[in-house]
Design an enzyme around this catalytic site. Structure first.
Site, PDB file in Angstrom:
ATOM      1  N   LYS A  68       0.750  -1.154  -0.105  1.00 56.31           N
ATOM      2  CA  LYS A  68       0.149   0.179  -0.050  1.00 56.31           C
ATOM      3  C   LYS A  68       0.909   1.466   0.085  1.00 56.31           C
ATOM      4  CE  LYS A  68      -4.040  -2.254   1.992  1.00 56.31           C
ATOM      5  NZ  LYS A  68      -5.081  -2.125   2.930  1.00 56.31           N
ATOM      6  N   ALA A 131      -1.188  -0.150  14.874  1.00 57.51           N
ATOM      7  CA  ALA A 131      -0.802   1.465  14.437  1.00 57.51           C
ATOM      8  C   ALA A 131      -0.151   1.164  12.981  1.00 57.51           C
ATOM      9  CB  ALA A 131      -0.035   1.981  15.326  1.00 57.51           C
TER      10      ALA A 131
HETATM   11  P1  NDP Z   1       0.404  -4.151   9.409  1.00 52.99           P
HETATM   12  O1  NDP Z   1       1.431  -5.002   9.329  1.00 52.99           O
HETATM   13  O2  NDP Z   1       0.600  -2.633   8.829  1.00 52.99           O
HETATM   14  O3  NDP Z   1       0.349  -3.706  10.959  1.00 52.99           O
HETATM   15  C1  NDP Z   1       0.316  -4.690  11.855  1.00 52.99           C
HETATM   16  C2  NDP Z   1      -0.066  -4.030  13.296  1.00 52.99           C
HETATM   17  O4  NDP Z   1      -0.326  -5.287  14.036  1.00 52.99           O
HETATM   18  C3  NDP Z   1       1.117  -3.361  13.768  1.00 52.99           C
HETATM   19  O5  NDP Z   1       0.460  -2.393  14.728  1.00 52.99           O
HETATM   20  C4  NDP Z   1       1.570  -4.422  14.772  1.00 52.99           C
HETATM   21  O6  NDP Z   1       2.152  -3.912  15.848  1.00 52.99           O
HETATM   22  C5  NDP Z   1       0.464  -5.088  15.387  1.00 52.99           C
HETATM   23  N1  NDP Z   1       0.585  -6.584  15.691  1.00 52.99           N
HETATM   24  C6  NDP Z   1       0.808  -7.621  14.879  1.00 52.99           C
HETATM   25  N2  NDP Z   1       0.982  -8.644  15.508  1.00 52.99           N
HETATM   26  C7  NDP Z   1       0.537  -8.550  16.890  1.00 52.99           C
HETATM   27  C8  NDP Z   1       0.219  -9.315  18.037  1.00 52.99           C
HETATM   28  N3  NDP Z   1       0.556 -10.654  17.878  1.00 52.99           N
HETATM   29  N4  NDP Z   1      -0.153  -8.684  19.162  1.00 52.99           N
HETATM   30  C9  NDP Z   1      -0.162  -7.302  19.270  1.00 52.99           C
HETATM   31  N5  NDP Z   1      -0.160  -6.527  18.040  1.00 52.99           N
HETATM   32  C10 NDP Z   1       0.223  -6.894  16.892  1.00 52.99           C
HETATM   33  O7  NDP Z   1      -0.972  -4.517   9.076  1.00 52.99           O
HETATM   34  P2  NDP Z   1      -2.218  -3.911   8.410  1.00 52.99           P
HETATM   35  O8  NDP Z   1      -2.394  -2.634   9.261  1.00 52.99           O
HETATM   36  O9  NDP Z   1      -2.129  -3.475   6.881  1.00 52.99           O
HETATM   37  O10 NDP Z   1      -3.443  -4.912   8.816  1.00 52.99           O
HETATM   38  C11 NDP Z   1      -3.930  -4.975  10.233  1.00 52.99           C
HETATM   39  C12 NDP Z   1      -5.243  -5.896   9.972  1.00 52.99           C
HETATM   40  O11 NDP Z   1      -6.248  -5.372   9.522  1.00 52.99           O
HETATM   41  C13 NDP Z   1      -4.865  -7.402   9.290  1.00 52.99           C
HETATM   42  O12 NDP Z   1      -5.596  -8.446  10.078  1.00 52.99           O
HETATM   43  C14 NDP Z   1      -5.636  -7.140   7.733  1.00 52.99           C
HETATM   44  O13 NDP Z   1      -6.009  -8.462   7.242  1.00 52.99           O
HETATM   45  C15 NDP Z   1      -6.806  -6.235   8.410  1.00 52.99           C
HETATM   46  N6  NDP Z   1      -7.202  -5.516   7.231  1.00 52.99           N
HETATM   47  C16 NDP Z   1      -8.587  -5.743   6.918  1.00 52.99           C
HETATM   48  C17 NDP Z   1      -9.079  -5.030   5.795  1.00 52.99           C
HETATM   49  C18 NDP Z   1     -10.682  -5.336   5.596  1.00 52.99           C
HETATM   50  O14 NDP Z   1     -11.116  -4.651   4.333  1.00 52.99           O
HETATM   51  N7  NDP Z   1     -11.426  -6.075   6.444  1.00 52.99           N
HETATM   52  C19 NDP Z   1      -8.511  -3.912   5.152  1.00 52.99           C
HETATM   53  C20 NDP Z   1      -6.999  -3.634   5.830  1.00 52.99           C
HETATM   54  C21 NDP Z   1      -6.597  -4.443   6.438  1.00 52.99           C
HETATM   55  P3  NDP Z   1       3.927  -3.503  16.089  1.00 52.99           P
HETATM   56  O15 NDP Z   1       3.767  -2.194  15.427  1.00 52.99           O
HETATM   57  O16 NDP Z   1       4.106  -3.497  17.327  1.00 52.99           O
HETATM   58  O17 NDP Z   1       4.606  -4.314  15.253  1.00 52.99           O
END
Ligand code: NDP
Length: 273
Positions: A68, A131
């Site tokens: 993205k 975030a």
């Molecule tokens: P990113 O990889 O950009 O961000 C992941 C986030 O999740 C970070 O804030 C990370 O924290 C946190 N994280 C990962 N693993 C854990 C854990 N085990 N415990 C706590 N926090 C965790 O992913 P996206 O933001 O792109 O996607 C996030 C979710 O949203 C996904 O599940 C995706 O499928 C969903 N999504 C759904 C959409 C829809 O249309 N329904 C559209 C877009 C996304 P840290 O910064 O500490 O690593």
């Protein structure tokens, strides 16, 4: 050159994407002659793949993880909501040959919450967990709904604090440890924890009475966060399938100038779980 208008979703991994099914259902429903495929594209080969796609006559693309931000940089024009997110999930070829970048995640989420589920955000206390890219995409649209307060909590607290600075402190950022004794009316899980069947570490009493839980992730069975919401007696504990269909509908409308009937598609996909 293909005679049928070509669309695609790029991402990695991409093999389980529901986007081709959703867009083909939209096309069938609105009698649009188009094809939509999923293509495995990594960050390393993104620019080559996207350049080739449009050179071969492609009309529009969706971009998902991890593309993205690269799509944002590729777009030659950007919508205001894409600029706010600094991330793009939809690219559209314009008649003048320019490539417009949009981010339909935020409007997709807000439409699912407010239209499909009748959830009012005005004056409510809203918490976003995570975030990352998804949070970036939804923040501006959620703020437009004028919640009483909006907090972004992240495993890496620094990232949430940085995001708050970037958005001129229109919300507060913190770590999960800072969440206590402050029940929320709506908790959105925008972490990717559900993808590995994990749950962010959440304190007791985080959800207000009659509060709603919403996981942006979705699956054929309830995610860990949806199950947590039910255990907290949430009035609704929902996953992100509706958001997925709604964000797709916004992309489809941008490409084809036709707004699909999302309810029919959400209902159908729900029967297939
Ligand atoms: P990113 O990889 O950009 O961000 C992941 C986030 O999740 C970070 O804030 C990370 O924290 C946190 N994280 C990962 N693993 C854990 C854990 N085990 N415990 C706590 N926090 C965790 O992913 P996206 O933001 O792109 O996607 C996030 C979710 O949203 C996904 O599940 C995706 O499928 C969903 N999504 C759904 C959409 C829809 O249309 N329904 C559209 C877009 C996304 P840290 O910064 O500490 O690593």
């Amino acid at each position: 050159m293909n005679t049928i208008d070509q669309y695609a979703v790029f991402g990695s991994p991409i093999n389980h994407s529901k986007s081709p099914r959703i867009h083909r259902l939209f096309a069938e429903q609105s009698h649009q002659n188009l094809d939509y495929v999923a293509q495995e594209v990594t960050a390393e080969n993104f620019v080559t793949a996207v350049t080739e796609f449009f050179a071969q006559g492609g009309k529009g693309l969706n971009c998902t993880v991890p593309l993205k931000e690269l799509a944002y940089r590729f777009a030659t024009q950007k919508t205001e909501r894409a600029k706010a997110a600094k991330a793009v999930n939809t690219l559209a070829l314009r008649p003048d040959g320019s490539i417009l970048g949009d981010n339909t995640d935020g409007i997709g989420l807000v439409n699912d919450l407010t239209v499909n589920h009748g959830i009012v955000l005005k004056d409510k206390r809203v918490l976003i967990l995570g975030a990352g890219g998804a949070t970036r995409g939804i923040l501006a649209l959620l703020l437009e709904q004028k919640p009483d307060c909006l907090i972004v909590a992240n495993r890496t607290a620094e990232k949430a604090l940085q995001l708050a600075i970037e958005f001129n402190h229109s919300f507060d950022g913190c770590g999960f440890d800072d969440l206590h004794d402050q029940p929320f009316d709506l908790i959105l899980n925008a972490t990717s924890a559900s993808l590995s069947n994990e749950l962010p570490p959440l304190p007791e009493n985080l959800l207000a009475k009659n509060g709603v839980c919403y996981d942006l992730a979705y699956g054929n069975t309830p995610t860990a966060f949806v199950r947590w919401g039910k255990l907290q007696n949430a009035s609704k504990s929902l996953d992100g399938l509706g958001m997925l269909v709604e964000q797709a509908a916004e992309a489809f409308a941008l490409w084809r100038s036709v707004r699909p009937d999302t309810k029919a598609v959400i209902d159908l996909l729900n029967t297939e779980r």
